[in-house]
Write an enzyme that holds these catalytic residues in place. Structure first.
Site, mmCIF file in Angstrom:
data_model
loop_
_atom_site.group_PDB
_atom_site.id
_atom_site.type_symbol
_atom_site.label_atom_id
_atom_site.label_comp_id
_atom_site.label_asym_id
_atom_site.label_seq_id
_atom_site.Cartn_x
_atom_site.Cartn_y
_atom_site.Cartn_z
ATOM 1 N N LYS A 18 0.837 6.864 -32.017
ATOM 2 C CA LYS A 18 1.255 5.577 -32.577
ATOM 3 C C LYS A 18 0.954 5.543 -34.069
ATOM 4 C CE LYS A 18 -0.144 0.765 -32.653
ATOM 5 N NZ LYS A 18 1.078 0.137 -32.131
ATOM 6 N N ARG A 529 4.795 1.451 -29.558
ATOM 7 C CA ARG A 529 4.206 0.219 -29.088
ATOM 8 C C ARG A 529 3.391 0.462 -27.813
ATOM 9 N NH1 ARG A 529 5.887 -5.463 -29.100
ATOM 10 N NH2 ARG A 529 4.108 -6.477 -28.138
ATOM 11 N N CYS A 530 2.109 0.113 -27.871
ATOM 12 C CA CYS A 530 1.252 0.285 -26.702
ATOM 13 C C CYS A 530 0.728 -1.067 -26.259
ATOM 14 C CB CYS A 530 0.066 1.180 -27.038
ATOM 15 S SG CYS A 530 0.558 2.815 -27.584
ATOM 16 N N GLU A 619 11.582 -7.345 -14.246
ATOM 17 C CA GLU A 619 11.023 -6.026 -13.970
ATOM 18 C C GLU A 619 10.140 -6.026 -12.728
ATOM 19 O OE1 GLU A 619 8.862 -5.738 -17.686
ATOM 20 O OE2 GLU A 619 7.062 -5.342 -16.533
ATOM 21 N N HIS A 655 11.463 -17.936 -21.715
ATOM 22 C CA HIS A 655 12.054 -16.870 -22.530
ATOM 23 C C HIS A 655 12.029 -15.574 -21.735
ATOM 24 C CE1 HIS A 655 12.705 -13.904 -25.619
ATOM 25 N NE2 HIS A 655 11.534 -13.365 -25.329
ATOM 26 N N CYS A 657 13.376 -11.272 -21.962
ATOM 27 C CA CYS A 657 13.950 -10.234 -22.819
ATOM 28 C C CYS A 657 13.952 -8.893 -22.106
ATOM 29 C CB CYS A 657 13.166 -10.132 -24.118
ATOM 30 S SG CYS A 657 11.399 -10.023 -23.905
ATOM 31 N N GLU A 679 17.169 -12.429 -24.609
ATOM 32 C CA GLU A 679 17.573 -11.300 -25.442
ATOM 33 C C GLU A 679 19.019 -10.921 -25.134
ATOM 34 O OE1 GLU A 679 17.769 -7.743 -24.140
ATOM 35 O OE2 GLU A 679 18.504 -7.188 -26.104
ATOM 36 N N HIS A 708 13.491 -5.952 -32.576
ATOM 37 C CA HIS A 708 12.770 -4.703 -32.321
ATOM 38 C C HIS A 708 13.074 -3.646 -33.360
ATOM 39 C CE1 HIS A 708 12.685 -6.905 -28.534
ATOM 40 N NE2 HIS A 708 11.512 -6.335 -28.367
ATOM 41 N N CYS A 740 13.479 -12.220 -29.582
ATOM 42 C CA CYS A 740 12.116 -12.182 -29.049
ATOM 43 C C CYS A 740 11.158 -12.607 -30.164
ATOM 44 C CB CYS A 740 11.818 -10.769 -28.540
ATOM 45 S SG CYS A 740 10.317 -10.654 -27.562
HETATM 46 N N1 GLN Z 1 6.095 -15.876 -27.192
HETATM 47 C C1 GLN Z 1 6.015 -14.457 -27.247
HETATM 48 C C2 GLN Z 1 6.151 -13.983 -28.680
HETATM 49 O O1 GLN Z 1 6.891 -14.540 -29.399
HETATM 50 C C3 GLN Z 1 7.071 -13.812 -26.389
HETATM 51 C C4 GLN Z 1 6.965 -12.307 -26.389
HETATM 52 C C5 GLN Z 1 7.849 -11.591 -25.402
HETATM 53 O O2 GLN Z 1 8.776 -12.119 -24.890
HETATM 54 N N2 GLN Z 1 7.590 -10.352 -25.150
HETATM 55 O O3 GLN Z 1 5.538 -13.034 -29.095
HETATM 56 ZN ZN ZN Z 2 10.738 -11.488 -25.619
#
Ligand code: GLN
Ligand code: ZN
Length: 774
Positions: A18, A529-530, A619, A655, A657, A679, A708, A740
């Site tokens: 990383k 990213r970890c 997931e 939310h 993603c 997303e 991202h 995100c």
């Molecule tokens: N509220 C979180 C952020 O904005 C949402 C992160 C995510 O969806 N992985 O960091």
């Molecule tokens: Zn997100």
């Protein structure tokens, strides 16, 4: 009886990969630094597997970013839009590779990153291969070959790991309509053949082909492709020793297919599905070896030796010792590296630590199981077995785990606890009156850039270099800054920025009971990213409010609406290492009650809009269709328990993603959040068709830019995406937001991008008003 490993974490035991990659991307390290770091990590991993006593060690399990991308790269599946990157002066092969992973914006070239999605039901993300009709493949990079050779030079004949050809195609996406990616199998096999020949020339003994799709639902056509593909490989390489692996689920109805494929050894996941052992054995042709995936590669609990030894001895009886291998259930990619790097802390006590095993300890478990099952006896081995059983016993009875009140409260949850008071349309009216938001309201997903400065405050606070008051003051200043900035930028619904949070799950876990934390238990999530998942070891409850002070503070600074920000129960569950001594549903319900209490406390403190993030809901979906309804029932119910304690006038957001949500759109609607931000930008709003077809009733904020990647999208791009959205979703339902949280971005690009985003929303609002006037 041989012991083996399917894959080892590649981030380095101290996240060396990383660090060097991020330094390289920031221009602070050279390509040579990156290459050297990779070499060192591979060497360390091979040696520690050898030292642990593992008989068969893998190679090509290392990756600079993602192993699926490695395959696309090796096979020359490089979309045309990246070709210019390599032509640009000074760029090397690895720059092209990183451009595909992260996008590329330099010297007039501007290319977006390839799409990324979850690796089966894990929290690892892979880069989705892109397929075109009649696509040709050729050996573009020789990574697998180089790494085999590298290990050989160190005296280790490794077993190269390749994604099997069928799974590789199934992981990808057709970028043009009217063809089936599986039709590319013939073309693809030519490059596998080329690769295999070269590896054989170097002295490869065994080849590992990962076919995790064999543990999923397959169509008759796909099964046929499996049969023909492996027949073809066998025909071309009659003497190649092929080790076929399956993991993350049992083989179930694919067991006859998997057992019959012309390979020399088959791996099954006995952690997910111990019951499949007898059936698979009964189907296994004579001479074929069975690799028993016994040590959990997906969780951190110490293996229960007695249970594993029972399975091994069953297999031994049926197959004989020579036909049984012992291994982890899947690649150890999903495990933290080394428990020995964990200091004992207030939360990771000696008692809890003895219940755990990380990647390196799992190797030892595999080796010990091999010895115990071979009948090897020594005082040390006896001691180990006894200690293993004592740890299991201690964990079962530890008072740290049990809380009667929590269990009673879960039992008492009623249907009304999981329902809002009124329907969405009634709520929408009430909320609109109260909130008075414009059309296309703009907002963000929660976090703002966590600069190294912000992170240094937390580090200093943890090291007691600054006291709590000083730490809080620094965070308040940063929060105030971001609130002012959002006001000035013209955003409609503000957030406090989440500066107080290291991580969206850890932050809550730290304030809940039943969780423990590691110091170095990092696991790769995507690229560099970890994440450091909390460990849920006991009953979960909330001793005190967790976020109220930050949301209330931020709200006090502005007359605009401040959105409260919570992580949902399913995501907390999904992104933690979960206890394996009770059903996941039970643990999830406990977390849901804790979040519900927080939602109610935020409302009491005057927060009118509350977001409960559930990016991980998809997931958690079981890989097999037949298991999904049960999961969705309890998962959706958990979200609703968390969300339904408030008045109609309180607006609940959620939310999501990084997943394909098409197949659970109905369940997403059942969550009944007033607004979902989701997303969509990497897939060019494709997802919205699913929302449109379903006539998704509640409000939607499709992400208009990909956070991202450091790339700053233009206003025109975002306007175009929004217009595309209005074509399928009524505009009264639409919100405008990024894909995100902005946590991983720099301030510069964030400010530019959000300014453009607000301008895009204004432009679309304007066009709409003008159209209405016409
Ligand atoms: N509220 C979180 C952020 O904005 C949402 C992160 C995510 O969806 N992985 O960091
Ligand atoms: Zn997100």
């Amino acid at each position: 009886m041989l012991t083996l490993n399917l894959g080892y974490p590649r981030i380095g035991s101290h996240r060396e990969l990383k660090k060097v990659c991020e330094n390289y991307w920031a221009g602070r390290a050279s390509l040579n630094d990156v290459v050297t770091a990779g070499k060192n990590i591979r060497k360390e991993n091979w040696l520690l597997q050898k030292d642990a006593g593992i008989d068969m060690i893998p190679s090509n399990d290392f990756s600079f970013y993602d192993h699926v991308l490695d395959h696309s790269f090796m096979f020359g599946a490089i979309p045309a839009r990246y070709h210019e990157v390599i032509q640009q002066k000074g760029n090397e092969e690895l720059d092209l590779y990183f451009a595909m992973a992260r996008g590329y914006q330099k010297d007039g070239l501007d290319v977006t990153a390839m799409e990324m999605t979850k690796w089966f039901d894990t929290n690892y993300h892979y880069i989705v291969p892109e397929f075109y009709p009649n696509q040709q493949f050729k050996l573009f990079s020789t990574k697998a070959i180089n790494e085999f050779y590298e290990a050989k030079q160190q005296g280790i004949i490794t077993r190269p790991v390749l994604i099997g050809p069928v799974s590789y195609l199934l992981l990808g996406k057709e970028k043009e309509q009217g063809f089936n990616k599986l039709s590319l199998i013939r073309n693809l096999l030519t490059v596998y053949a080329d690769l295999i020949r070269k590896l054989q020339d170097l002295g490869m003994d065994w080849l590992q082909l990962d076919e995790p799709f064999l543990a999923t639902d397959l169509s008759p056509q796909t099964r046929q492709v499996y049969i023909e593909t492996y027949k073809q490989i066998r025909k071309e390489f009659p003497f190649l020793k092929i080790f076929l692996t399956t993991y993350f689920e049992g083989l179930r109805d694919n067991a006859p297919l998997a057992a019959a494929l012309p390979v020399n050894a088959l791996h099954i996941d006995l952690v997910r599905d111990p019951g499949q052992i007898s059936r698979v054995i009964s189907l296994l042709p004579p001479d074929k070896i069975l690799s028993l995936g016994l040590v959990d590669g997906r969780n951190v609990w110490k293996n229960d030796f007695r249970h594993s030894l029972e399975l091994i001895s069953y297999a031994q009886e049926k197959l004989g010792r020579a036909r049984v291998w012992i291994s982890p259930s899947c690649s150890l990619l999903h495990s933290p590296c080394d428990l020995d790097n964990e200091p004992e802390t207030e939360v990771l006590t000696a008692e809890i630590k003895q219940w755990l095993a990380f990647a390196r300890q799992k190797l030892s478990e595999v080796v010990s199981l091999g010895k115990l099952a071979s009948g090897e006896r020594s005082a040390a081995l006896e001691g180990e077995l006894k200690h293993n059983q004592q740890c299991q016993e201690n964990r079962r009875h530890s008072p740290l785990i049990h809380n009667v009140d929590v269990r009673e409260r879960v039992k008492a949850i009623s249907p009304a606890d999981a329902r809002r008071n009124s329907t969405f349309s009634q709520r929408k009216e009430i909320q609109q009156q109260k909130l008075g938001l414009p059309l296309f309201p703009t907002t963000t997903i929660g976090s703002f850039p966590q600069t190294s400065e912000v992170r240094s405050w937390r580090a200093r606070f943890k090291k007691l270099e600054i006291n709590e008051q000083e730490y809080v003051q620094l965070l308040e200043k940063e929060t105030a800054k971001v609130v002012k900035w959002q006001e000035a930028a013209g955003l409609d619904v503000l957030v406090h920025g989440e500066f107080e949070r290291n991580d969206m799950v850890e932050y809550f876990g730290e304030q809940l009971r039943g969780f423990t934390f590691t110091t170095n238990g990092w696991v790769q999530s995507y690229g560099s990213r970890c994440v450091k998942p909390p460990v849920i070891f006991g009953d979960v409850w909330r001793p005190a409010p967790m976020t109220v002070r930050w949301s209330a503070f931020a709200q006090s600074l502005t007359s605009k609406w401040m959105k409260g920000m919570l992580t949902g129960p399913v995501t907390i569950l999904q992104w933690s290492f979960v206890r394996n001594d009770q059903p996941r549903a039970e643990t999830c319900a406990q977390i849901a009650l804790a979040i519900r209490d927080e939602v109610c406390d935020l409302e009491k403190a005057g927060i009118q809009i509350i977001q409960i993030d559930e990016p991980a809901i998809r997931e958690g979906l079981p890989l097999r269709q037949e298991d999904r309804a049960t999961y969705l029932d309890w998962a959706i119910r958990a979200f609703r328990i968390a969300a339904s304690g408030v008045a109609d006038s309180t607006q609940i957001h959620t939310h999501m993603c990084y997943s394909e949500f098409n197949d659970i759109i109905g369940n997403i609607a059942e969550m009944d959040a007033d607004v979902i931000t989701i997303e969509t930008s990497r897939s060019q709003m494709e997802l919205l068709d699913a929302f449109a077809d379903f006539r998704y009733p509640n409000d939607i904020g499709p992400g208009v830019y990909d956070i991202h990647s450091p790339r700053v999208p233009s206003r025109e791009e975002m306007v175009a995406l929004l217009k595309k959205a209005t074509e399928v979703i009524p505009h009264q339902q639409l919100w405008v937001n990024p894909d995100c949280g902005l946590k991983t971005r720099g301030w510069n690009e964030t400010m530019k991008a959000l300014t453009e985003m607000v301008a895009a929303a204004h432009e679309v609002r304007q066009t709409l008003t003008e159209e209405a006037e016409l």
